[in-house]
Scaffold this active site. Sequence first.
Site, PDB file in Angstrom:
ATOM      1  N   LEU A  85       0.808  -1.222   0.000  1.00  0.00           N
ATOM      2  CA  LEU A  85       0.000   0.000   0.000  1.00  0.00           C
ATOM      3  C   LEU A  85       0.844   1.277   0.000  1.00  0.00           C
ATOM      4  O   LEU A  85       1.910   1.328   0.598  1.00  0.00           O
ATOM      5  CB  LEU A  85      -0.915  -0.010   1.229  1.00  0.00           C
ATOM      6  CG  LEU A  85      -1.796  -1.255   1.363  1.00  0.00           C
ATOM      7  CD1 LEU A  85      -2.599  -1.200   2.650  1.00  0.00           C
ATOM      8  CD2 LEU A  85      -2.712  -1.399   0.151  1.00  0.00           C
TER       9      LEU A  85
ATOM     10  N   HIS B 296      -3.560   4.300  -2.082  1.00  0.00           N
ATOM     11  CA  HIS B 296      -4.510   3.360  -1.449  1.00  0.00           C
ATOM     12  C   HIS B 296      -5.105   3.982  -0.187  1.00  0.00           C
ATOM     13  O   HIS B 296      -6.296   3.826   0.096  1.00  0.00           O
ATOM     14  CB  HIS B 296      -3.804   2.065  -1.036  1.00  0.00           C
ATOM     15  CG  HIS B 296      -3.237   1.272  -2.170  1.00  0.00           C
ATOM     16  ND1 HIS B 296      -1.882   1.114  -2.359  1.00  0.00           N
ATOM     17  CD2 HIS B 296      -3.853   0.578  -3.163  1.00  0.00           C
ATOM     18  CE1 HIS B 296      -1.674   0.353  -3.420  1.00  0.00           C
ATOM     19  NE2 HIS B 296      -2.843   0.017  -3.927  1.00  0.00           N
TER      20      HIS B 296
ATOM     21  N   GLN C 271      -5.418 -11.836 -13.282  1.00  0.00           N
ATOM     22  CA  GLN C 271      -5.338 -10.600 -14.066  1.00  0.00           C
ATOM     23  C   GLN C 271      -3.928 -10.337 -14.586  1.00  0.00           C
ATOM     24  O   GLN C 271      -3.668  -9.299 -15.193  1.00  0.00           O
ATOM     25  CB  GLN C 271      -5.870  -9.410 -13.260  1.00  0.00           C
ATOM     26  CG  GLN C 271      -5.003  -8.983 -12.095  1.00  0.00           C
ATOM     27  CD  GLN C 271      -5.701  -7.938 -11.244  1.00  0.00           C
ATOM     28  OE1 GLN C 271      -6.613  -8.231 -10.492  1.00  0.00           O
ATOM     29  NE2 GLN C 271      -5.284  -6.679 -11.365  1.00  0.00           N
TER      30      GLN C 271
HETATM   31  O1  PAF Z   1      -6.318  -2.107  -8.870  1.00  0.00           O
HETATM   32  C1  PAF Z   1      -5.957  -3.158  -8.321  1.00  0.00           C
HETATM   33  O2  PAF Z   1      -5.119  -3.153  -7.412  1.00  0.00           O
HETATM   34  C2  PAF Z   1      -6.552  -4.486  -8.796  1.00  0.00           C
HETATM   35  O3  PAF Z   1      -6.739  -4.498 -10.159  1.00  0.00           O
HETATM   36  C3  PAF Z   1      -7.846  -4.865  -8.042  1.00  0.00           C
HETATM   37  C4  PAF Z   1      -8.958  -3.860  -8.336  1.00  0.00           C
HETATM   38  C5  PAF Z   1      -7.587  -4.930  -6.572  1.00  0.00           C
HETATM   39  C6  PAF Z   1      -8.342  -6.231  -8.515  1.00  0.00           C
HETATM   40  O4  PAF Z   1      -7.409  -7.237  -8.251  1.00  0.00           O
END
Ligand code: PAF
Length: 282
Positions: A33, A37, A61
């Site tokens: 973080l 964040h 992802q």
């Molecule tokens: O933006 C991110 O950190 C990621 O794409 C998320 C939204 C947490 C999904 O894994």
Amino acid sequence: MRIFKEIQSIQNWCKEQKVQGRKIGLVPTMGYLHEGHLELVREARKHCDIVVVSIFVNPTQFGVGEDFEVYPRDFQRDSSLLEREQVDAIFAPTAGEMYLPDFSSWVEVTGEITAKLCGASRPGHFRGVTTVCTKLFNICLPDLAFFGQKDAQQAMVLEKMVRDLNFPLQIIRVPIVREADGLAMSSRNVYLDAEDRKQALVLNQALEQAEKAIRDGERDAGRIKQLLQEIIGSSPRAEIDYAEIYDAYDLADIQQIDRKVLMALAVKFGKTRLIDNRLVEV
Ligand code: PAF
């Protein structure tokens, strides 16, 4: 602050919060973080009774050859930062908890909105994001979910998913947080060596100058794109993945800047791919 690793236990806890009439804010993150964040968390704190932060480096992802294995992780540091922000609960599942061996259900937003920009450079990326966010929404039952404008396309795609599939929640976008010298905060900034860190300032500079050109009356989208590319190209270390200008609502192509536009950049410095963007309304 509660720390949950299991889906069933946080889902039960969130259900209880709802029964008590509490409004839940979810801040989905992949951890490591930074101030960006923490701004999402502060915004959630302002609007909600209960703030849940998920920390999960979502394997679905990341593409083959991307940085999933080396993505920075530091749970101890993250949890003490969140404790200080008075977060109510962290949800930090393992990949095995989130994806059972026979997992085979995906949520995908199709069309231009996922075909362009990061959708073109990172095939399958948004399918991983929309699938994991669907799971996080079903698990944490948020009324509001907070995402950074830094990932503008991600926010657009998730807003569309929420609209298209009638999720009972609202997505809140939080503005980009920048370092004092203009570099957009990102967990990936730690990959940059000193010289790349300096060169990376060209991203914000390009966006600033392009915005100024629009404010000064330039309306030709092609010329703005060219300007972005020229400024970024002046950095010897920058390798442009994309530098584009599109309609800010649906990423439609535009010739004339006659509505709200999104200027979006993805540029590699060495092995590190950074993104940045700016919305401009004329
Ligand atoms: O933006 C991110 O950190 C990621 O794409 C998320 C939204 C947490 C999904 O894994």
